[in-house]
Structures are given as C-alpha cells and as structure tokens.
Design an enzyme around this catalytic site. Structure first.
Site, PDB file in Angstrom:
ATOM      1  N   MET A  30       0.843  -1.198   0.000  1.00  0.00           N
ATOM      2  CA  MET A  30       0.000   0.000   0.000  1.00  0.00           C
ATOM      3  C   MET A  30       0.879   1.250   0.000  1.00  0.00           C
ATOM      4  SD  MET A  30      -3.399  -0.924   2.128  1.00  0.00           S
ATOM      5  CE  MET A  30      -2.719  -0.649   3.759  1.00  0.00           C
ATOM      6  N   HIS A  37       9.131  -3.227   3.555  1.00  0.00           N
ATOM      7  CA  HIS A  37       8.850  -3.460   2.135  1.00  0.00           C
ATOM      8  C   HIS A  37      10.155  -3.738   1.369  1.00  0.00           C
ATOM      9  CE1 HIS A  37       5.498  -0.471   3.182  1.00  0.00           C
ATOM     10  NE2 HIS A  37       4.847  -1.585   2.910  1.00  0.00           N
ATOM     11  N   GLN A 154      -2.684 -12.294   7.708  1.00  0.00           N
ATOM     12  CA  GLN A 154      -2.835 -12.023   6.266  1.00  0.00           C
ATOM     13  C   GLN A 154      -2.019 -13.033   5.454  1.00  0.00           C
ATOM     14  OE1 GLN A 154      -2.607  -7.937   4.414  1.00  0.00           O
ATOM     15  NE2 GLN A 154      -0.509  -8.558   4.048  1.00  0.00           N
ATOM     16  N   VAL A 177      10.862  -6.882   9.733  1.00  0.00           N
ATOM     17  CA  VAL A 177      11.951  -5.924   9.935  1.00  0.00           C
ATOM     18  C   VAL A 177      11.537  -4.985  11.067  1.00  0.00           C
ATOM     19  CG1 VAL A 177      13.340  -4.093   8.884  1.00  0.00           C
ATOM     20  CG2 VAL A 177      12.607  -6.064   7.511  1.00  0.00           C
ATOM     21  N   SER A 187       3.868   1.487   8.066  1.00  0.00           N
ATOM     22  CA  SER A 187       3.546   2.828   7.553  1.00  0.00           C
ATOM     23  C   SER A 187       2.773   3.614   8.606  1.00  0.00           C
ATOM     24  CB  SER A 187       2.714   2.706   6.281  1.00  0.00           C
ATOM     25  OG  SER A 187       3.385   1.870   5.351  1.00  0.00           O
TER      26      SER A 187
HETATM   27  P1  AMP Z   1       1.488  -2.880   3.438  1.00  0.00           P
HETATM   28  O1  AMP Z   1       2.038  -1.815   2.537  1.00  0.00           O
HETATM   29  O2  AMP Z   1       1.403  -2.467   4.874  1.00  0.00           O
HETATM   30  O3  AMP Z   1       0.215  -3.487   2.896  1.00  0.00           O
HETATM   31  O4  AMP Z   1       2.547  -4.056   3.415  1.00  0.00           O
HETATM   32  C1  AMP Z   1       2.961  -4.647   2.213  1.00  0.00           C
HETATM   33  C2  AMP Z   1       3.744  -5.891   2.533  1.00  0.00           C
HETATM   34  O5  AMP Z   1       4.877  -5.552   3.327  1.00  0.00           O
HETATM   35  C3  AMP Z   1       2.927  -6.919   3.334  1.00  0.00           C
HETATM   36  O6  AMP Z   1       3.240  -8.212   2.856  1.00  0.00           O
HETATM   37  C4  AMP Z   1       3.430  -6.702   4.732  1.00  0.00           C
HETATM   38  O7  AMP Z   1       3.309  -7.857   5.545  1.00  0.00           O
HETATM   39  C5  AMP Z   1       4.888  -6.369   4.482  1.00  0.00           C
HETATM   40  N1  AMP Z   1       5.449  -5.647   5.620  1.00  0.00           N
HETATM   41  C6  AMP Z   1       4.936  -4.557   6.227  1.00  0.00           C
HETATM   42  N2  AMP Z   1       5.702  -4.193   7.286  1.00  0.00           N
HETATM   43  C7  AMP Z   1       6.713  -5.097   7.349  1.00  0.00           C
HETATM   44  C8  AMP Z   1       7.827  -5.284   8.218  1.00  0.00           C
HETATM   45  N3  AMP Z   1       8.060  -4.476   9.241  1.00  0.00           N
HETATM   46  N4  AMP Z   1       8.662  -6.326   7.978  1.00  0.00           N
HETATM   47  C9  AMP Z   1       8.434  -7.173   6.938  1.00  0.00           C
HETATM   48  N5  AMP Z   1       7.406  -7.039   6.079  1.00  0.00           N
HETATM   49  C10 AMP Z   1       6.551  -6.026   6.276  1.00  0.00           C
END
Ligand code: AMP
Length: 286
Positions: A30, A37, A154, A177, A187
């Site tokens: 997103m 990411h 998810q 991370v 985010s």
């Molecule tokens: P989002 O933009 O929040 O929908 O996240 C996009 C992808 O990044 C999803 O697969 C999340 O699980 C992954 N993601 C978000 N935050 C982290 C993090 N801190 N460490 C690893 N992956 C992440």
C-alpha cells in the site's frame, strides 16, 4: 523501472517477461515504502528475473471508521525507492482501474480465519485483502509473491487462498523488519507522537517476554496470555485490543505450547492501531 497505472500494460509486460523465460516475482504493497517493504523487494530481486511491485491503498479492506483518507501516499519517494531497490515494473493503479464497475459482487470469502483476531476487530478486512490480492495475482500472474510475517494472519490467509483455489503461485514469507528497539516497521508508525513512539515497542516487549518464558519452561498458554495482556495494559499510552497464542498451522487457540505456536498482539497507541507477532520457541526448534 517502468511505472504504469494500466492493468493491460502490466499484463503485457508480465507476459513479455515470461516469454523471455523470466520468473515473475510480485510484491504487493500500500506504499509509504519502508525497510520492511524493502526486504520483500530485495528478496524478490534476488530470486526472480522480473520483479513487479504494486502500490494500491485498497478501499475494500478499510472499515468506514478507519484511516483510508489519512493513509500516507508519498508516491514520488515510493517510486524512487522502488527503482533503487531493483524493481522492474511498478503498478500504481487508481481506484477506477481496480474497481471499474464500482463495488464488487464477486469477492473472496476468507472463511473462519477471516473472522478472528484482526478479522474480529476489522470486519470484512480480510475479504477486502484477499479480493484485491486475487485480482492482482490475476493481473500479474506471478510465480512467486512475497508477504511479510509482520501481518501473519494475512500471510496465512493468502497462503490458504493460493492452496485452496489452486493458484499457480508460491507465497513466500519474509521475516519482520524492526527498529532497533523492537518496534515492527509499519507505515502507520508515522502517526505516532514522540511519546507514543517511545511506548510503541511494548507489543514486541510483551511478545519477547512470552518467548523468554517458554524458553524457561512455561508451557501454559493462559499464563503467557495473561502476562502479555498485563504487560501491554501497564503501558498508559497503549489500549490493548487482543493478545493470542495460536497453533502456527491451524491458527486455533492452544492450551499448551508444545508445537510451533505464534503469539500475537494488537493495541491502539494514540491514533495508530499496531499489530505484531512472534513465533514461540518449542521443543524441536527455535
Ligand atoms: P502494506 O504496505 O502495509 O500493505 O505491506 C505490504 C507488505 O509488506 C505486506 O506483505 C506486509 O506484511 C509487508 N510488511 C509490512 N511491514 C513489514 C515489516 N516491518 N517487515 C516485513 N514485512 C513487512
């Protein structure tokens, strides 16, 4: 790196990459790209010949009272970041491209796992997530798709969807991370005031404490749940939503930690709703 908002252009580029014999890897996001990411993108770059990322703040997965309008959308910085991380094609559709006929009549039902934990706090959230992920899989046709363990429920649901609907994609889990103090990158951390930011690692601390207790021999999941809830409840700036300990395969609540189990926590800290989770150690593995 190419950037497109068109599903037809995206599909043509992915078809061409496959015709050249490339493995297509896909990282849906997103946006508001951070080091979490980046880890997904780096792994995709390492494993695939053609890397596609998407940025789409999917209205279908936000509840009426949630932060859809406020969600950060730093598109120029995100584009530069995706390019720097070696992405080949960035897909940035608008709502009309994704939902040209308005609300969907056909959606993906997440089943019972969609109704508990995050699903209990965010009704219809996972229907929105799985529906958009299925659409994106249909557009990209990835061989490998990368999802963060940070959003463990998810990840589990996307894996189940791919398995049960026989989608020809390998769902690749990527470790969480964290900031140096343990806070999982998100985010939504941008919503935190300095005081709230200081309080936010309490989720990770509670989860780590549960893992430490298991390492020391505690097996009773109710004891671990109570201690996690106490720990988060003791932080004045955090409002606990839930703590849970579930079997890592079935996602059912466990009584005793005797096989792979996952501890999860969700809390509101100021305006941000934060989630985190940790795989607990067990006899036979860490
Ligand atoms: P989002 O933009 O929040 O929908 O996240 C996009 C992808 O990044 C999803 O697969 C999340 O699980 C992954 N993601 C978000 N935050 C982290 C993090 N801190 N460490 C690893 N992956 C992440």
């Amino acid at each position: 790196m190419d950037v497109t908002g068109s599903a037809a252009t995206l599909r043509a580029a992915c078809d061409a990459a496959r015709a050249h014999g490339h493995t297509v890897g896909f990282v849906p996001t997103m946006g508001a790209i951070h080091r979490g990411h980046a880890r997904l993108l780096r792994q995709a770059r390492h494993e695939c010949g053609f890397v596609v990322a998407s940025i789409f703040v999917n209205p279908l997965q936000f509840g009426a009272t949630e932060d859809l309008a406020a969600y950060p959308r730093p598109i120029e910085r995100d584009t530069a970041e995706a390019e720097r991380l070696g992405c080949d094609l960035l897909f940035v559709p608008d709502e009309k491209e994704m939902y040209p006929n308005g609300p969907h009549t056909i959606t993906v039902d997440p089943g019972p796992l969609g109704d508990c934990l995050e699903g209990a706090s965010r009704p219809e959230h996972f229907r929105g997530v799985l529906t958009v992920v299925a659409k994106l899989f249909g557009m990209v046709g990835p061989s490998r798709a990368y999802f963060g363990e940070k959003d463990a429920q998810q990840l589990a649901l996307v894996r189940r969807m791919a398995a049960e609907l026989n989608l020809p994609v390998t769902v690749v889990p990527v470790p969480t991370v964290r900031e140096p103090d343990g806070l999982a990158l998100s985010s939504r951390n941008a919503y935190l005031s300095p005081d709230e930011r200081q309080a936010a690692p309490v989720l990770f601390e509670a989860l780590s404490d549960a893992a430490e207790r298991v390492r020391e021999g505690e097996r009773d999941a109710d004891v671990l749940r109570a201690e996690m809830a106490r720990r988060i409840g003791a932080e004045p700036l955090a409002r606990l939503d839930y703590v849970a300990i579930v079997d890592d395969e079935t996602w059912e609540d466990v009584k005793r930690v005797e096989r792979p189990a996952r501890a999860l926590a969700a809390a509101r800290v100021g305006p941000a709703r934060l989630i985190d989770n940790l795989l607990l150690p067990w006899d036979g593995g860490e």
